[in-house]
Motif scaffolding. Structure first.
Motif, PDB file in Angstrom:
ATOM      1  N   LYS A   1      32.218  21.918  -8.765  1.00  6.40           N
ATOM      2  CA  LYS A   1      31.075  21.844  -9.253  1.00  6.40           C
ATOM      3  C   LYS A   1      31.292  20.738 -10.454  1.00  6.40           C
ATOM      4  N   LYS A   2      30.456  19.868 -10.336  1.00  6.59           N
ATOM      5  CA  LYS A   2      30.565  18.596 -11.284  1.00  6.59           C
ATOM      6  C   LYS A   2      30.328  18.818 -12.797  1.00  6.59           C
ATOM      7  N   SER A   3      30.939  17.909 -13.614  1.00 10.34           N
ATOM      8  CA  SER A   3      30.802  18.223 -15.046  1.00 10.34           C
ATOM      9  C   SER A   3      29.428  17.460 -15.500  1.00 10.34           C
ATOM     10  N   THR A   4      28.632  18.114 -16.183  1.00  3.50           N
ATOM     11  CA  THR A   4      27.380  17.503 -16.599  1.00  3.50           C
ATOM     12  C   THR A   4      27.298  16.686 -17.894  1.00  3.50           C
ATOM     13  N   PHE A   5      28.156  16.728 -18.616  1.00  2.00           N
ATOM     14  CA  PHE A   5      28.314  15.887 -19.964  1.00  2.00           C
ATOM     15  C   PHE A   5      27.961  14.504 -19.694  1.00  2.00           C
ATOM     16  N   ASP A   6      27.395  13.619 -20.529  1.00  6.21           N
ATOM     17  CA  ASP A   6      26.844  12.104 -20.621  1.00  6.21           C
ATOM     18  C   ASP A   6      28.076  11.396 -20.760  1.00  6.21           C
ATOM     19  N   ALA A   7      28.778  11.650 -21.879  1.00  4.37           N
ATOM     20  CA  ALA A   7      30.020  10.743 -22.430  1.00  4.37           C
ATOM     21  C   ALA A   7      30.508  11.681 -23.272  1.00  4.37           C
ATOM     22  N   VAL A   8      31.875  11.513 -23.563  1.00  5.71           N
ATOM     23  CA  VAL A   8      32.562  12.337 -24.519  1.00  5.71           C
ATOM     24  C   VAL A   8      33.847  11.361 -24.968  1.00  5.71           C
ATOM     25  N   LYS A   9      34.068  11.477 -26.309  1.00  2.00           N
ATOM     26  CA  LYS A   9      35.124  10.757 -27.106  1.00  2.00           C
ATOM     27  C   LYS A   9      36.270  11.748 -27.748  1.00  2.00           C
ATOM     28  N   ILE A  10      37.190  11.440 -27.293  1.00  5.29           N
ATOM     29  CA  ILE A  10      38.441  12.311 -27.515  1.00  5.29           C
ATOM     30  C   ILE A  10      39.307  11.750 -28.392  1.00  5.29           C
ATOM     31  N   ASN A  11      39.742  12.148 -29.635  1.00  2.76           N
ATOM     32  CA  ASN A  11      41.066  11.724 -30.522  1.00  2.76           C
ATOM     33  C   ASN A  11      42.138  12.377 -30.070  1.00  2.76           C
ATOM     34  N   SER A  12      43.255  11.582 -29.836  1.00  2.72           N
ATOM     35  CA  SER A  12      44.460  12.310 -29.119  1.00  2.72           C
ATOM     36  C   SER A  12      45.751  11.881 -30.149  1.00  2.72           C
ATOM     37  N   LYS A  13      46.694  12.589 -29.678  1.00  2.00           N
ATOM     38  CA  LYS A  13      47.958  12.157 -30.010  1.00  2.00           C
ATOM     39  C   LYS A  13      48.860  12.247 -28.717  1.00  2.00           C
ATOM     40  N   ILE A  14      49.758  11.164 -28.602  1.00  2.00           N
ATOM     41  CA  ILE A  14      50.393  11.075 -27.167  1.00  2.00           C
ATOM     42  C   ILE A  14      51.699  11.000 -27.517  1.00  2.00           C
ATOM     43  N   ASP A  15      52.714  11.653 -26.912  1.00  2.00           N
ATOM     44  CA  ASP A  15      54.127  11.578 -26.998  1.00  2.00           C
ATOM     45  C   ASP A  15      54.660  11.521 -25.568  1.00  2.00           C
ATOM     46  N   ALA A  16      55.595  10.219 -25.218  1.00  2.00           N
ATOM     47  CA  ALA A  16      55.977   9.965 -24.003  1.00  2.00           C
ATOM     48  C   ALA A  16      57.538  10.139 -24.126  1.00  2.00           C
ATOM     49  N   ARG A  17      57.960  10.657 -23.121  1.00  2.00           N
ATOM     50  CA  ARG A  17      59.470  10.913 -22.973  1.00  2.00           C
ATOM     51  C   ARG A  17      59.868  10.174 -21.512  1.00  2.00           C
ATOM     52  N   THR A  18      60.345   9.141 -21.754  1.00  2.00           N
ATOM     53  CA  THR A  18      60.490   8.068 -20.457  1.00  2.00           C
ATOM     54  C   THR A  18      62.014   7.702 -20.289  1.00  2.00           C
ATOM     55  N   GLY A  19      62.674   8.119 -21.393  1.00  2.00           N
ATOM     56  CA  GLY A  19      64.136   7.513 -21.442  1.00  2.00           C
ATOM     57  C   GLY A  19      64.139   6.405 -22.477  1.00  2.00           C
ATOM     58  N   SER A  20      62.973   5.791 -22.930  1.00  2.00           N
ATOM     59  CA  SER A  20      63.167   4.727 -23.995  1.00  2.00           C
ATOM     60  C   SER A  20      62.468   5.254 -25.133  1.00  2.00           C
ATOM     61  N   PHE A  21      62.825   4.744 -26.157  1.00  2.00           N
ATOM     62  CA  PHE A  21      62.073   5.167 -27.363  1.00  2.00           C
ATOM     63  C   PHE A  21      60.558   4.647 -27.510  1.00  2.00           C
ATOM     64  N   ILE A  22      59.698   5.610 -27.534  1.00  2.00           N
ATOM     65  CA  ILE A  22      58.117   5.362 -27.584  1.00  2.00           C
ATOM     66  C   ILE A  22      57.623   5.987 -28.917  1.00  2.00           C
ATOM     67  N   PRO A  23      57.127   5.420 -29.840  1.00  2.00           N
ATOM     68  CA  PRO A  23      56.662   6.324 -31.008  1.00  2.00           C
ATOM     69  C   PRO A  23      55.378   7.136 -30.708  1.00  2.00           C
ATOM     70  N   THR A  24      55.289   8.192 -31.406  1.00  2.00           N
ATOM     71  CA  THR A  24      54.003   9.047 -31.191  1.00  2.00           C
ATOM     72  C   THR A  24      52.754   7.960 -31.381  1.00  2.00           C
ATOM     73  N   LEU A  25      51.864   8.054 -30.546  1.00  2.00           N
ATOM     74  CA  LEU A  25      50.702   7.050 -30.294  1.00  2.00           C
ATOM     75  C   LEU A  25      49.362   7.725 -30.709  1.00  2.00           C
ATOM     76  N   ASP A  26      48.534   7.203 -31.549  1.00  2.00           N
ATOM     77  CA  ASP A  26      47.124   7.680 -31.664  1.00  2.00           C
ATOM     78  C   ASP A  26      46.135   6.960 -30.765  1.00  2.00           C
ATOM     79  N   ALA A  27      45.502   7.734 -29.851  1.00  2.00           N
ATOM     80  CA  ALA A  27      44.579   7.371 -29.052  1.00  2.00           C
ATOM     81  C   ALA A  27      43.132   7.595 -29.030  1.00  2.00           C
ATOM     82  N   VAL A  28      42.258   6.712 -28.724  1.00  2.00           N
ATOM     83  CA  VAL A  28      40.814   6.945 -28.606  1.00  2.00           C
ATOM     84  C   VAL A  28      40.592   7.003 -26.754  1.00  2.00           C
TER      85      VAL A  28
END
Length: 266
Positions: A47-74
């Motif tokens: 079943k498909k989602s029915t919302f028109d649009a959604v904006k999400i504020n997020s925090k992202i942490d990546a563990r890739t073997g290199s240092f990457i700071p916590t990122l704020d995302a929209v």
């Protein structure tokens, strides 16, 4: 630079699926016996989602073997049309990306590079071969983004909901390339997707995604936490915490600044 673009496009995998009325289990259920007459299950998870649009504020942490700071995302999802994302590190813009049915684009501010590609780039990052825009949006929405059928999959109940598992290795052909996968999908009692595990038996590469801590908004279920694990020659993890949801439309500007260098996709 690859790590940042991996964050941009892998971190697009964040929202979820529609909610069904919860069913209670009064007796212990078998975790091995396939469920019969499961057409309702398949129609629900597709079943498909029915919302028109959604904006999400997020925090992202990546563990890739290199240092990457916590990122704020929209992250902004315009249903059926685009996924737009803006990343900020320590109040400074780090990167921006957009996905549409035509492909993906993104630029990385710190080294002044950009990409403009079809979905082959994203498939390479995720070690799969079948992601197009529709598959990406379904994956974004926490919905079933892999072709499934009653014929080729077993559906069994477990203690937390349901397990959908391929009966045998599944062959998926996209753009003339055929890849085989062993596939296991987990759903909760409300038939929300909560776990995905794809394994390529040829090389043991895996893509694993876990959705958790769901919240009901506008009759839709959204995960507050998403964990993406990409296992190949090394293991990368991306942890996403969704902190705020807004269903109003927003402007999503995208243009590559002057003097940026295009990164060629190999």
């Amino acid at each position: 630079m690859k790590s940042y673009f991996q964050i941009i496009f892998s971190a697009l995998l964040v929202t979820s699926c529609s909610v069904q009325k919860k069913q209670t289990q009064e007796q212990p259920v078998s975790t091995t016996k396939p469920i019969e007459n499961n057409s309702q299950f398949f129609s629900t998870i597709e079943k498909k989602s029915t919302f028109d649009a959604v904006k999400i504020n997020s925090k992202i942490d990546a563990r890739t073997g290199s240092f990457i700071p916590t990122l704020d995302a929209v992250i902004y999802v315009e249903n059926g049309q685009k996924v737009w994302m803006n990343l900020t590190a320590v109040i400074l813009q780090a990167a921006r990306g957009v996905a549409t049915p035509e492909g993906i684009k993104g630029y990385y501010k710190l080294d002044k590079t950009y990409i403009d590609s079809d979905f082959g780039y994203l498939n390479k990052l995720l070690n799969v071969n079948f992601i197009d825009y529709n598959a990406l949006q379904n994956l974004l929405l926490g919905k079933t983004f892999i072709p499934v059928s009653e014929k080729n999959y077993n559906l069994t109940p477990d203690i937390s909901g349901f397990i959908l598992k391929s009966k045998e290795t599944q062959k998926i052909t996209e753009n003339g390339k055929t890849t085989e996968y062993n596939i296991k999908l987990g759903y909760d009692q409300d038939l929300n997707l909560n776990h995905v595990l794809l394994t390529n038996p040829a090389n043991n590469n895996q893509l694993e995604i876990t959705y958790s801590n769901r919240i009901i908004l506008n009759n839709e279920s959204f995960p507050k936490n998403v964990k993406i694990i990409i296992k190949a020659n090394k293991t990368d993890e991306i942890l996403i915490e969704n902190t705020k949801f807004d269903f109003s439309r927003m402007e999503t500007t995208y243009s590559v600044p002057a003097n940026y260098t295009k990164t060629e996709i190999k």
